[in-house]
Write an enzyme that holds these catalytic residues in place. Structure first.
Site, PDB file in Angstrom:
ATOM      1  N   HIS A  71       4.024   2.633  33.838  1.00 22.19           N
ATOM      2  CA  HIS A  71       3.477   1.442  33.187  1.00 22.19           C
ATOM      3  C   HIS A  71       4.459   0.974  32.140  1.00 22.19           C
ATOM      4  CE1 HIS A  71       0.721  -1.237  31.098  1.00 22.19           C
ATOM      5  NE2 HIS A  71       0.043  -1.238  32.233  1.00 22.19           N
ATOM      6  N   ASP A  99      -4.528   1.540  38.466  1.00 26.14           N
ATOM      7  CA  ASP A  99      -4.601   1.126  39.865  1.00 26.14           C
ATOM      8  C   ASP A  99      -4.407   2.261  40.850  1.00 26.14           C
ATOM      9  OD1 ASP A  99      -5.381  -1.435  39.596  1.00 26.14           O
ATOM     10  OD2 ASP A  99      -3.374  -2.118  39.088  1.00 26.14           O
TER      11      ASP A  99
HETATM   12  N1  ACO Z   1       8.184   5.615  41.042  1.00 26.05           N
HETATM   13  C1  ACO Z   1       9.434   6.120  40.860  1.00 26.05           C
HETATM   14  N2  ACO Z   1      10.235   5.838  39.799  1.00 26.05           N
HETATM   15  C2  ACO Z   1       9.732   4.993  38.883  1.00 26.05           C
HETATM   16  C3  ACO Z   1       8.440   4.412  38.997  1.00 26.05           C
HETATM   17  C4  ACO Z   1       7.672   4.774  40.125  1.00 26.05           C
HETATM   18  N3  ACO Z   1       6.440   4.260  40.292  1.00 26.05           N
HETATM   19  N4  ACO Z   1       8.206   3.606  37.943  1.00 26.05           N
HETATM   20  C5  ACO Z   1       9.314   3.667  37.181  1.00 26.05           C
HETATM   21  N5  ACO Z   1      10.225   4.510  37.746  1.00 26.05           N
HETATM   22  C6  ACO Z   1      11.534   4.892  37.162  1.00 26.05           C
HETATM   23  C7  ACO Z   1      12.544   3.772  37.273  1.00 26.05           C
HETATM   24  O1  ACO Z   1      13.292   3.867  38.463  1.00 26.05           O
HETATM   25  C8  ACO Z   1      13.368   4.007  36.046  1.00 26.05           C
HETATM   26  O2  ACO Z   1      14.237   5.105  36.302  1.00 26.05           O
HETATM   27  P1  ACO Z   1      15.704   5.181  35.607  1.00 26.05           P
HETATM   28  O3  ACO Z   1      15.452   5.221  34.128  1.00 26.05           O
HETATM   29  O4  ACO Z   1      16.298   6.411  36.160  1.00 26.05           O
HETATM   30  O5  ACO Z   1      16.407   3.916  36.041  1.00 26.05           O
HETATM   31  C9  ACO Z   1      12.374   4.459  34.989  1.00 26.05           C
HETATM   32  O6  ACO Z   1      11.320   5.086  35.762  1.00 26.05           O
HETATM   33  C10 ACO Z   1      11.803   3.336  34.146  1.00 26.05           C
HETATM   34  O7  ACO Z   1      11.261   2.346  35.018  1.00 26.05           O
HETATM   35  P2  ACO Z   1      11.306   0.781  34.793  1.00 26.05           P
HETATM   36  O8  ACO Z   1      11.257   0.105  36.120  1.00 26.05           O
HETATM   37  O9  ACO Z   1      12.422   0.453  33.871  1.00 26.05           O
HETATM   38  O10 ACO Z   1       9.948   0.573  34.029  1.00 26.05           O
HETATM   39  P3  ACO Z   1       9.243  -0.803  33.800  1.00 26.05           P
HETATM   40  O11 ACO Z   1       8.507  -0.664  32.537  1.00 26.05           O
HETATM   41  O12 ACO Z   1      10.200  -1.939  33.939  1.00 26.05           O
HETATM   42  O13 ACO Z   1       8.232  -0.901  35.051  1.00 26.05           O
HETATM   43  C11 ACO Z   1       6.310  -0.679  36.412  1.00 26.05           C
HETATM   44  C12 ACO Z   1       6.885  -0.597  34.987  1.00 26.05           C
HETATM   45  C13 ACO Z   1       6.625  -2.022  37.036  1.00 26.05           C
HETATM   46  C14 ACO Z   1       4.783  -0.544  36.321  1.00 26.05           C
HETATM   47  C15 ACO Z   1       6.914   0.479  37.257  1.00 26.05           C
HETATM   48  O14 ACO Z   1       6.589   1.718  36.677  1.00 26.05           O
HETATM   49  C16 ACO Z   1       6.445   0.418  38.713  1.00 26.05           C
HETATM   50  O15 ACO Z   1       7.066  -0.273  39.527  1.00 26.05           O
HETATM   51  N6  ACO Z   1       5.356   1.179  39.066  1.00 26.05           N
HETATM   52  C17 ACO Z   1       4.782   1.115  40.395  1.00 26.05           C
HETATM   53  C18 ACO Z   1       3.953  -0.146  40.559  1.00 26.05           C
HETATM   54  C19 ACO Z   1       2.642  -0.076  39.819  1.00 26.05           C
HETATM   55  O16 ACO Z   1       1.910   0.913  39.881  1.00 26.05           O
HETATM   56  N7  ACO Z   1       2.306  -1.159  39.117  1.00 26.05           N
HETATM   57  C20 ACO Z   1       1.010  -1.295  38.409  1.00 26.05           C
HETATM   58  C21 ACO Z   1       1.205  -1.467  36.948  1.00 26.05           C
HETATM   59  S1  ACO Z   1      -0.344  -1.412  36.153  1.00 26.05           S
HETATM   60  C22 ACO Z   1      -1.002  -2.962  36.336  1.00 26.05           C
HETATM   61  O17 ACO Z   1      -0.338  -3.951  36.510  1.00 26.05           O
HETATM   62  C23 ACO Z   1      -2.444  -3.064  36.229  1.00 26.05           C
END
Ligand code: ACO
Length: 429
Positions: A307, A364
């Site tokens: 998140h 979610d």
């Molecule tokens: N699976 C694997 N790796 C992940 C995930 C994941 N679900 N989420 C983040 N990471 C990793 C990224 O690759 C990144 O790694 P790095 O530092 O080695 O490059 C690190 O964790 C940070 O991730 P970011 O993408 O920079 O985090 P951001 O805050 O931009 O994204 C998000 C948040 C979009 C929710 C992301 O975690 C994601 O895509 N999750 C899956 C989709 C999801 O569940 N979305 C629902 C959000 S809740 C809602 O809207 C109600």
């Protein structure tokens, strides 16, 4: 506004004094509005990770501590003691209603649940397999054609009426979208039922026979709607505010919010979680998929994990995790996908990659499992989210009009394209 300032000095030695603005709780901000004027610099913050775009008194989140509050009330207390309509009143008006206020608000919502017959004809024009979110976006946007002339966004009464209409009509449209999907006749709203019962009746009832709403299902939906009602300046809410900042029609603003919510990185995640569980298929494949999620050359991510704001746990996930087990027990459903989800959660929570990056299951991860237990196809999950979030969207849209500092949203950029060059005629290229 406090009398503190932050001093910023550019590499050229130009200094700017930026006023510190403090909220009642949460991190302070410094106001960069005059930075460009003072120094010639803009700020750069792709994804708005450290940028506040507005003042708001609606929802407070502390991502590190896992706190979520609506108008100061902890989400845990609202989930335990309140109901969705009361929460809607709270978000829109700032205070919990007394009995008379609740009754009148509930009646007002109830009286606006029907949609124009021409909207029903419009919906019949969609193919049976149109994605429900595509239909929601179009149908809610098309309300602007019905409520435009004669409504002014500068009139507080008109704005409030638009907000009530949106909250009231979303379930009617959502249920019709579902009926279009399964090829059954659209149902009219039954105003003797409460908000979630009415929705379930419109989704699962048929004109040929009476339909009895399952109270467990109605209560589960109500809880999910409370948890999803608002979430501060997330992508879809910011979209609504950005569109709203231009003075656009409120139905157009909410349609834009629905578009933003649809994406799998946002509200579309609940659908994506179920698709992912389907793809993983069996507990024996979990290790393989966790490895894929960790592989930077593989675009696969564990849906429902991570998140932008919550970096310890998502308080909504804690509430919903418990509810998920209760609902499946109450409905007598033994879902192997829930077992798969629990195992996936267990493995990922122990994995160094997820621990280091503070990636925890978000709301979610569980909501989809409950929606599935209620008999909804995955394509409808984000529609349910949209019904709930409409309350937050309209509350934030209303607040925007009541905040003195509101201006048209217009971010700047860091230009990386070609510098000035002369046009070359096509025969010389
Ligand atoms: N699976 C694997 N790796 C992940 C995930 C994941 N679900 N989420 C983040 N990471 C990793 C990224 O690759 C990144 O790694 P790095 O530092 O080695 O490059 C690190 O964790 C940070 O991730 P970011 O993408 O920079 O985090 P951001 O805050 O931009 O994204 C998000 C948040 C979009 C929710 C992301 O975690 C994601 O895509 N999750 C899956 C989709 C999801 O569940 N979305 C629902 C959000 S809740 C809602 O809207 C109600």
């Amino acid at each position: 506004m406090s009398d503190k300032f932050v001093k910023v000095t550019t590499p050229e030695g130009v200094t700017a004094e930026l006023p510190v603005k403090e909220g009642v709780i949460g991190p302070p901000t410094f106001d960069v509005k005059t930075l460009h004027k003072q120094t010639g610099y803009f700020t750069y913050d792709s994804g708005f990770a450290a940028t506040g775009a507005c003042e708001s008194g609606i929802t407070f989140i502390d991502g590190e501590k896992g706190i979520l509050q609506y108008r100061g009330y902890p989400i845990e207390q609202l989930a335990e003691n309140s109901n969705f309509i009361e929460v809607a009143y709270l978000l829109m008006n700032g205070e919990l209603p007394n009995k008379a206020e609740f009754k009148s608000f509930d009646e007002e919502i109830t009286r606006h649940t029907m949609v124009h017959e021409k909207i029903r004809s419009l919906m019949k024009g969609f193919q049976y397999d149109a994605h429900p979110m595509a239909m929601m976006m179009s149908v809610i946007g098309s309300f602007a054609a019905f409520y435009h002339e004669g409504m002014s966004v500068d009139d507080a009464k008109d704005r409030r009426l638009a907000a009530i209409r949106l909250i009231a009509k979303m379930p009617t449209v959502a249920a019709a979208v579902y009926k279009n999907y399964i090829g059954q006749p659209f149902m009219y709203p039954r105003n003797d039922l409460n908000f979630t019962e009415r929705l379930l009746h419109m989704m699962y009832g048929v004109p040929a026979e009476p339909y009895e709403v399952n109270p467990v299902a109605a209560k589960a939906l109500d809880l999910l709607f409370i948890l999803h009602a608002d979430h501060e300046q997330n992508a879809s809410t910011s979209t609504v505010r950005l569109v709203g900042s231009t003075g656009a029609n409120p139905f157009a603003c909410i349609s834009a919010g629905i578009a933003s919510l649809w994406g799998p990185a946002h509200g579309g995640a609940n659908e994506a979680v179920l698709n992912m569980l389907g793809e993983i298929g069996d507990v024996s494949n979990i290790e393989k998929y966790v490895a894929k999620a960790k592989d930077k050359n593989d675009p696969f991510r564990l849906m429902g994990f991570g998140h932008r704001v919550y970096k310890n746990y998502d308080p909504r996930a804690t509430i919903i995790r418990k509810a998920c087990h209760e609902v499946l027990d109450d409905l007598g459903i033994d879902d192997p996908q829930l077992e798969l989800a629990m195992k996936l959660e267990e493995i990922a929570l122990k994995d160094e990659y997820f621990v280091q990056r503070k990636l925890y299951p978000n709301v979610d991860f569980y909501s989809g499992i409950i929606y599935k237990a209620l008999g909804m196809p995955t394509q409808m999950f984000t529609v349910m989210f949209a019904i709930a979030r409409t309350v937050g969207w309209v509350s934030q849209w209303l607040e925007q009009y009541e905040t003195a500092d509101t201006r048209i949203g217009r971010p700047r950029q860091l230009y990386t394209g070609p510098v000035t060059r002369d046009f070359v005629n096509i025969d010389k290229r």
